[in-house]
Structure formats: C-alpha cells, structure tokens
Motif scaffolding. Structure first.
Motif, PDB file in Angstrom:
ATOM      1  N   ALA A   9     -12.553 -18.064 -45.042  1.00  0.00           N
ATOM      2  CA  ALA A   9     -12.087 -17.798 -43.673  1.00  0.00           C
ATOM      3  C   ALA A   9     -12.712 -18.782 -42.699  1.00  0.00           C
ATOM      4  O   ALA A   9     -12.041 -19.289 -41.780  1.00  0.00           O
ATOM      5  CB  ALA A   9     -12.439 -16.365 -43.277  1.00  0.00           C
TER       6      ALA A   9
ATOM      7  N   MET B  68      -9.182 -14.507 -35.659  1.00  0.00           N
ATOM      8  CA  MET B  68      -9.970 -14.165 -36.858  1.00  0.00           C
ATOM      9  C   MET B  68     -11.460 -14.101 -36.528  1.00  0.00           C
ATOM     10  O   MET B  68     -12.161 -13.192 -36.972  1.00  0.00           O
ATOM     11  CB  MET B  68      -9.719 -15.202 -37.960  1.00  0.00           C
ATOM     12  CG  MET B  68      -8.309 -15.133 -38.530  1.00  0.00           C
ATOM     13  SD  MET B  68      -7.937 -16.504 -39.636  1.00  0.00           S
ATOM     14  CE  MET B  68      -8.763 -15.991 -41.119  1.00  0.00           C
ATOM     15  N   ASP B  69     -11.909 -15.059 -35.732  1.00  0.00           N
ATOM     16  CA  ASP B  69     -13.334 -15.078 -35.341  1.00  0.00           C
ATOM     17  C   ASP B  69     -13.700 -13.820 -34.559  1.00  0.00           C
ATOM     18  O   ASP B  69     -14.723 -13.191 -34.791  1.00  0.00           O
ATOM     19  CB  ASP B  69     -13.627 -16.294 -34.448  1.00  0.00           C
ATOM     20  CG  ASP B  69     -13.912 -17.528 -35.280  1.00  0.00           C
ATOM     21  OD1 ASP B  69     -14.022 -17.373 -36.511  1.00  0.00           O
ATOM     22  OD2 ASP B  69     -14.018 -18.627 -34.711  1.00  0.00           O
TER      23      ASP B  69
ATOM     24  N   GLY C 290      -9.053 -11.699 -41.083  1.00  0.00           N
ATOM     25  CA  GLY C 290     -10.390 -12.194 -40.731  1.00  0.00           C
ATOM     26  C   GLY C 290     -11.383 -11.055 -40.587  1.00  0.00           C
ATOM     27  O   GLY C 290     -12.520 -11.133 -41.073  1.00  0.00           O
TER      28      GLY C 290
END
Lengths: 271, 245
Positions: A99, A145-146, A84
């Motif tokens: 993503a 990922m964020d 990410g």
C-alpha cells in the motif's frame, strides 16, 4: 447540524444536480429567436441562450455528462480508501509495504498532466469523461488510503481486530461493521464526495478550455453541452453580450456541488 | 478442586525457535493465577493460546487445552498440534462462541478493546447479550447495563458517551466492564497496568479483583510487576526469559 437534516440536504443537492441528467434531451431544442436572451425568471425556465434555446437543457445535458463518471470515481476512491484502511488493520508488513509503495508511486505523479495525457490519448470519437474521472480517482486514492490507514492505526490496527475477536466478534463483522462502517465511514465518504466534486470541476474546467477555443470537447460528444457552456455565457456578459443569467445558473450548479460535499461531510461524522 | 481452564505443556514455535516451551497454566474459580515473566517471555502468547488464539507459523507444537467446567475432558488442541495455520484458523472459528462469553479478555491498551465510534452503553449491551441467560426485555437489558457501570464505578451517564470520548482511566474501567459483562468463567487481564500511573494501576487492579470475585470467575493476570503479583495472586506461573524454558 443535525445529521438527518444534513443527509436530507445532501440527497436533495444530489437529486437537483444529477436527476435532471436522466431526462436530458438527446439534442438541444431548435432555435427560437423569439426567446433569445430571455431572462432567468422568464419562460422557458432559467432563461434562454442567444438562439432562444432553453438554458435548462444545457444544465440537464451537463448533468448527464458528469453524473455517472463522478459517481464511479467517488466509489473507486471509497473502495481504494477502504482497502488502505483494512490493510493497516491486518498487521501484515507485506500488505502495508504494498500500500505504501502504491501511494508513493501514484502520489508522485502530477495529476493534471496525467489527466491531460489520458484526455489526449482517448480517440476523438470515443471521448468521454469516464476514463478521465477514473484516472483522477486512482491519482486521488493515495490520499484517501493514507487517511484511512491513519484512522485504522489510531484504532490500534491489528490489536483492535484482535481485541474484538477476543470479544467473540467474527472477522467479517469486525472489518465491515466496526472498522469500515463505524470508524472509516466519515473519512471515506468525505474523500469520495470530494472526488466527485473534483471530477465535476475537472469536467467544467476541461470543457471551458474547449468552449473558449471552439475546440471539440475532451469529455463529451460535441452534440452535448456542459455546465461550462453556461459559465462561458456568463463570462460573455462581462464583454457586454447580454446573457448574465447563464452565469447565475452555472455558478448555482457549481455552488450546489460544493454544498452537497459539505452536507455529506456533516452527515457522516461520528456524532 | 477442578480447574476452569487447564493449559498443559504448551509449546509454540516459529521456524527459528520456540516462543514458549512447556508452559502449564491452571485457572480456578474465584482465584487469581498470575502469569509472570520478563518482556518477550511469551506471557501474552500463552494467554492468547488459552483463548485458542494461535496465529504464528508453524505455531502449536505441543500442549493440551481443556475447559473442564465447560467441556469436561475435551482437548481443544486435538488435531491442531503441528497442523499449521489452517488448523489454527479452524480452531479459532470453532471456539468463537466461547470468547466474549466463557472466557473474556481485557487487553493491555483498553482503548484498543473498545470501538471509539460506539457508545459505552451499546458495547455493554452486546457483551451482556452473550450471557448464558441474557436479559429478556429491553428494560432488563438497560438495568443490566446500569449494574455493569456501577460495578466498575462509572456513572450511569457514561452509557451515552462514545468510547472515543473517555479518559484513560474511564476507558480502562469500561474495558473491564465489557470483559465481565458476559459473566465469564475465566477473565484474562493482559498487563492492566500498562500506560497507567501507579495510583490508577492499583485502583484498576483492585477493582478487577473485586469484580472478578463478586462474579465468581477465575482470573488469569498477566504482569511483570513482582509487587502487584505478590499482593494479589493466589497462584503464580513464572516464564523464563526468551520463552525457551
């Protein structure tokens, strides 16, 4: 806290929790009524259950149940979080959209429900914590990922990569060392260790349900014991069944898991 | 006087249109060449091409790039024109040793040019080690770091600070120090006034010029501020709006 000290304490916690799993006996010792309800400080170490079997063997088998799945789940979250973060640095709108789509779809799933479905789908004779842990890791990945993408964006994303390339650094060095190794590391390690901790608690929670209802476990073979058994002994103490040292040992193990997470977070911070 | 950098007839395109058309830029030792034009005219694209950064598809349509002081008459764009992204990527790899050494770059946002998790001192050390004759001993390296900080008016103590802890002005000075630390022949400064107040802009640009002149490097200053360019530039290249030429 000094980062070296934090690393040392995190390693110690990891060793205390999971290394005993390597030496876990295949089966519990035979009952020995002479040792029944032995206290925490008596031999065998950490006391014994109602049949005189050492509680340390419960702890070791519990460690074996959680060690590998928790570690693999943590690594999977680190890997997906890295992905990410790196995608956010490529400047590719297609990659970022992919993503984002993954995050939105997977993030919208109710985690506990999906985990229970996976637990029920695995055939009884093949039950293990691993598929549940990996499912949990995939479900936890959008958060990692964020967060990694947010760190990458604060760095400047593709502009940061370009500026470092203008300084003569190779692409591999920029992505692996400058971005992942130096800037994403604190976030990724924290997310990975949090996932490990969650998998341990998930195992304890699911096993506790099974132990309490005398059902086969979702997460391990019936011949193995979980840390949930220790907590269950402790719960029984409140019903005046004399085994409160089991609660102490169970809570201590849970506490060490939480401490390991805290120490790793301290150890990987930028400075 | 022979040029340090000679970019002739640069034309870069995407399928729909030309992004820059027939741009000529020359950078000479000790002189400041300003590259002017409104937003979207291809200033940054042209400057990036001068460092062999070409990453649009189909990309380079025409033009030659020479670094006469370094490689004589060699045209670095040979074999890249109309070669597409693969040829452009190959050029980027071939010329990696030149960037951060022969030609350095101070980008628009200084904070993007610095690794926030690495100390200022370490970033300067890495830049200094790219010199043609890098310092031989750790003591010499430390001394060179101190000199670089002095050149841009930063205290020695800044060496121990993480780049992420610096204020905007200090980050801009540090980015400049990192750009000149390898003693480049060509310094490309991409709109150094971006995000700074007028007073700080003036200070940074004057500092940039002073440092570039003291190191005897040629400077390509990208700007759309007429007043700045008139005040400091020796030569001016003006790009038309939209890059169509």
């Amino acid at each position: 806290m000094n980062r070296k000290l934090a690393w040392a304490l995190a390693t110690l916690c990891f060793a205390v929790l999971f290394v005993p799993g390597l030496f876990a006996p295949e089966h519990l010792s035979p009952p020995d009524m002479a040792n029944a309800y032995l206290g925490f400080s008596s031999a065998p170490p950490f006391g014994a259950d109602a049949s005189g079997r050492p509680l340390s063997e419960y702890a070791m088998q519990g460690a074996r149940v959680v060690a590998l799945p928790a570690l693999l789940a943590g690594l999977l979250v680190v890997f997906l979080g890295t992905l990410g973060g790196l995608l956010a640095c490529t400047g590719s709108q297609r990659a970022e959209a992919a993503a984002q789509g993954f995050g939105e779809v997977v993030g919208a799933l109710p985690r506990m429900v999906v985990v229970l479905v996976v637990a029920l789908l695995v055939p009884k004779d093949a039950r293990s914590l691993l598929p549940i842990a990996l499912t949990w890791a995939v479900l936890a990945a959008p958060g990692a990922m964020d967060e990694a993408a947010a760190v990458a964006s604060r760095l400047g994303g593709a502009r940061f990569v370009e500026a470092l390339r203008a300084h003569g650094f190779s692409r591999a060095r920029i992505y692996l060392i400058h971005i992942v190794g130096m800037n994403l590391r604190p976030v990724l390690m924290r997310q990975g260790v949090e996932t490990m901790m969650q998998v341990v608690f998930l195992e304890i929670g699911l096993s506790y349900l099974a132990v309490q209802d005398s059902q086969p476990s979702f997460t391990h073979g019936d011949s193995e014991k979980s840390w949930a058994d220790l907590l269950y002994f402790g719960y029984q103490a409140f019903l005046d069944i004399p085994s409160s040292h089991g609660l102490f040992l169970g809570l201590a193990l849970v506490g060490v898991v939480a401490l390991m997470s805290v120490f790793v977070t301290q150890a990987v911070r930028a400075r | 006087m022979s040029a340090l950098l000679e970019l002739k007839g640069l034309t870069i395109a995407i399928p729909e249109r030309n992004l820059v058309t027939d741009v000529d830029i020359e950078v000479h030792s000790g002189r400041i060449t300003a590259l002017m034009g409104p937003s979207g005219s291809g200033k940054s694209l042209s400057a990036r091409a001068a460092m062999c950064f070409l990453d649009v598809d189909p990309g380079l349509k025409a033009g030659t790039l020479k670094y006469p002081a370094l490689s004589g008459d060699k045209d670095w764009f040979e074999g890249v024109r109309d070669g597409g992204p693969r040829a452009q990527d190959r050029l980027l790899k071939e010329t990696r040793h030149l960037r951060g050494a022969f030609v350095t770059y101070a980008p628009q946002a200084a904070s993007s040019a610095l690794n926030p998790a690495r100390t200022v001192g370490r970033q300067l050390e890495l830049a200094i080690l790219r010199r043609e004759s890098p310092p031989a001993s750790p003591a010499d390296l430390a001394q060179a770091v101190r000199e670089c900080l002095e050149d841009v008016g930063l205290p020695h103590t800044a060496s121990a600070a993480l780049a992420g802890e610096l204020s905007g002005g200090m980050a801009q000075r540090t980015a400049l120090a990192v750009a000149v630390a390898p003693l480049p022949k060509v310094l490309i400064a991409d709109e150094p006034e971006t995000g700074l107040d007028p007073v700080l802009t003036r200070q940074i640009i004057e500092l940039m010029i002073r440092v570039a002149q003291s190191k005897k490097c040629g400077m390509l200053l990208i700007s759309h501020h007429e007043e700045t360019v008139e005040r400091v530039a020796d030569d001016v290249v003006r790009l038309p709006p939209g890059g169509h030429g």
